[in-house]
Scaffold this motif. Structure first.
Motif, mmCIF file in Angstrom:
data_model
loop_
_atom_site.group_PDB
_atom_site.id
_atom_site.type_symbol
_atom_site.label_atom_id
_atom_site.label_comp_id
_atom_site.label_asym_id
_atom_site.label_seq_id
_atom_site.Cartn_x
_atom_site.Cartn_y
_atom_site.Cartn_z
ATOM 1 N N LEU A 194 -54.353 -0.116 23.430
ATOM 2 C CA LEU A 194 -54.391 0.499 24.486
ATOM 3 C C LEU A 194 -55.936 0.791 24.978
ATOM 4 O O LEU A 194 -56.261 1.073 25.922
ATOM 5 N N LEU A 232 -55.566 15.555 26.825
ATOM 6 C CA LEU A 232 -54.593 14.644 26.962
ATOM 7 C C LEU A 232 -53.897 14.934 25.546
ATOM 8 O O LEU A 232 -52.630 14.744 25.509
ATOM 9 N N GLN A 266 -61.804 15.263 28.468
ATOM 10 C CA GLN A 266 -60.713 14.973 29.060
ATOM 11 C C GLN A 266 -59.544 14.541 27.830
ATOM 12 O O GLN A 266 -58.376 14.718 27.969
ATOM 13 N N ALA A 267 -60.063 14.045 26.951
ATOM 14 C CA ALA A 267 -59.441 13.373 25.822
ATOM 15 C C ALA A 267 -58.677 14.694 25.080
ATOM 16 O O ALA A 267 -57.570 14.646 24.538
ATOM 17 N N GLU A 306 -57.992 4.226 27.611
ATOM 18 C CA GLU A 306 -59.022 4.101 28.729
ATOM 19 C C GLU A 306 -60.255 4.835 28.416
ATOM 20 O O GLU A 306 -61.485 4.368 28.448
ATOM 21 N N LEU A 307 -60.056 6.095 27.810
ATOM 22 C CA LEU A 307 -61.137 6.905 27.544
ATOM 23 C C LEU A 307 -61.963 6.464 26.204
ATOM 24 O O LEU A 307 -63.225 6.310 26.242
ATOM 25 N N GLN A 318 -50.074 13.396 25.776
ATOM 26 C CA GLN A 318 -50.249 12.578 26.438
ATOM 27 C C GLN A 318 -51.087 11.234 26.138
ATOM 28 O O GLN A 318 -52.242 10.747 26.682
ATOM 29 N N ASN A 364 -49.515 1.306 20.561
ATOM 30 C CA ASN A 364 -48.048 1.649 20.621
ATOM 31 C C ASN A 364 -47.674 1.300 19.411
ATOM 32 O O ASN A 364 -47.952 0.431 18.836
ATOM 33 N N ASP A 407 -51.151 8.266 25.174
ATOM 34 C CA ASP A 407 -51.288 6.936 25.890
ATOM 35 C C ASP A 407 -52.653 6.691 26.821
ATOM 36 O O ASP A 407 -53.038 5.559 26.926
ATOM 37 N N GLN A 408 -52.654 7.735 27.555
ATOM 38 C CA GLN A 408 -53.810 7.626 28.566
ATOM 39 C C GLN A 408 -55.178 7.706 27.705
ATOM 40 O O GLN A 408 -56.375 7.626 28.246
ATOM 41 N N LEU A 409 -55.219 7.875 26.475
ATOM 42 C CA LEU A 409 -56.475 7.882 25.464
ATOM 43 C C LEU A 409 -57.298 6.664 25.500
ATOM 44 O O LEU A 409 -58.523 6.706 25.176
#
Ligand code: PMV
Length: 313
Positions: free
Chosen positions: A270, A227, A223-224, A238-239, A232, A288, A234-236
């Motif tokens: 994040l 992304l 998944q990482a 959570e992973l 993308q 960020n 920013d969504q890393l």
């Protein structure tokens, strides 16, 4: 006398450490703000074929053939000469300097090897492909680590982000949009060989449970990877947090790492996780870019020894 210098970066594993030893994928990136350097200087007045190795950081000043045959620095020089078909090296001095803290998950051993391989090749008037450099460094990683997956030597030889699967050809990873990491040193040295051996012992006790954990880590890596390529990042975060929970279950986290990871998250990261072998060594926090200094400061206040901010991609 002319000097032949080569450098190699540090690295961090973004996702997949430990599971990568068991055939699951991992993602690693170079950290170019920390480097190892090797400098080879010809010593025409020294006896024929005499090679002196100097590594002041580890109080080493020795002739190559005085070192044990399986000393990593002796092996890396000899393997490089062998690869290039040189029966011996013309007399020289090899100096090694490294800004990369050892035993902290930043790939210091592999970086020193890669720098030496490239500097010795240049001294012999040759160059080697990234694959060959990585292959030689892997042989030396075995001395340091016992059963290394090969991820460190691969990312450091390539000097680019990699999607790594043990035994498969090198696959660079395209970073769709750059992202910022804060890397913090727990200050606790933790040799990778020890955590890798502990995970192996635990896996032998309960293979089913550990295989399931490795599978979950492997799924996170895939998944990482998507992304990162899609830009993308920013969504890393959570992973990273999920990967960290699984590393905890493998038994390679520690109270100090947990404390620092919590401090980073609390300060606005994040996501955060340990990186490399674990127990001590480094952790990474995705931020960020505008929050990087706040998170770095929070980590220092929570007890981190060294903190680096780096951009990936
Ligand atoms: O501690 P480091 O950065 O050398 O990384 C080790 C990574 C492991 O997956 C734990 C071991 C390996 O050989 O891949």
């Amino acid at each position: 006398m002319p000097a032949f210098t080569a450098q190699a970066p540090a690295k961090v594993i973004l996702f997949g450490e430990h599971a990568v030893v068991y055939g699951r994928p991992a993602i690693a990136v170079p950290v170019t703000s920390l480097r190892a350097r090797a400098i080879v200087r010809a010593e025409p007045r020294a006896p024929h074929g005499q090679v002196r190795l100097l590594a002041p950081a580890v109080q080493l000043d020795a002739l190559l053939d005085e070192l044990a045959e399986d000393h990593p620095l002796r092996r890396v020089v000899e393997l490089t000469a062998e690869e290039l078909g040189a029966a011996y090296l013309p007399a020289c001095q090899i100096s090694i300097q490294s800004e990369i803290p050892p035993a902290s998950g930043l790939g210091s051993g592999a970086a020193v090897s890669v720098a030496i391989i490239r500097a010795v090749a240049a001294y012999l008037g040759k160059s080697l492909s990234d694959e060959t450099v990585s292959k030689i460094a892997y042989e030396v990683e075995k001395i340091y680590h016992g059963t290394p997956s090969g991820v460190d030597n691969t990312v450091i030889a390539l000097q680019k982000a990699v999607f790594f699967v043990r035994g498969e050809p090198i696959q660079p990873l395209r970073v769709g949009r750059p992202f910022t990491l804060v890397i913090a040193d727990s200050g606790i040295p933790s040799p990778t060989a020890a955590t890798v051996a502990d995970v192996r012992a635990a896996w032998q006790q309960d293979p089913e449970r550990f295989e399931a954990l490795f599978d979950q880590i492997g799924a996170i890596v895939l998944q990482a990877c998507a992304l990162i390529e899609k830009g993308q990042p920013d969504q890393l975060g959570e992973l990273m947090n999920r990967n960290q929970s699984l590393l905890q279950e493998l038994g390679v986290s520690s109270p100090v790492l947990e404390h620092l990871i919590e401090a980073a998250r609390h300060a606005g990261a994040l996501g955060a996780k340990l990186s490399g072998g674990g127990r001590g060594g480094n952790l990474i926090a995705l931020v960020n870019s505008s929050d990087a200094s706040t998170v770095a400061q929070a980590l220092k206040e929570a007890g981190a020894r060294g903190v680096i901010v780096t951009t990936v991609g």
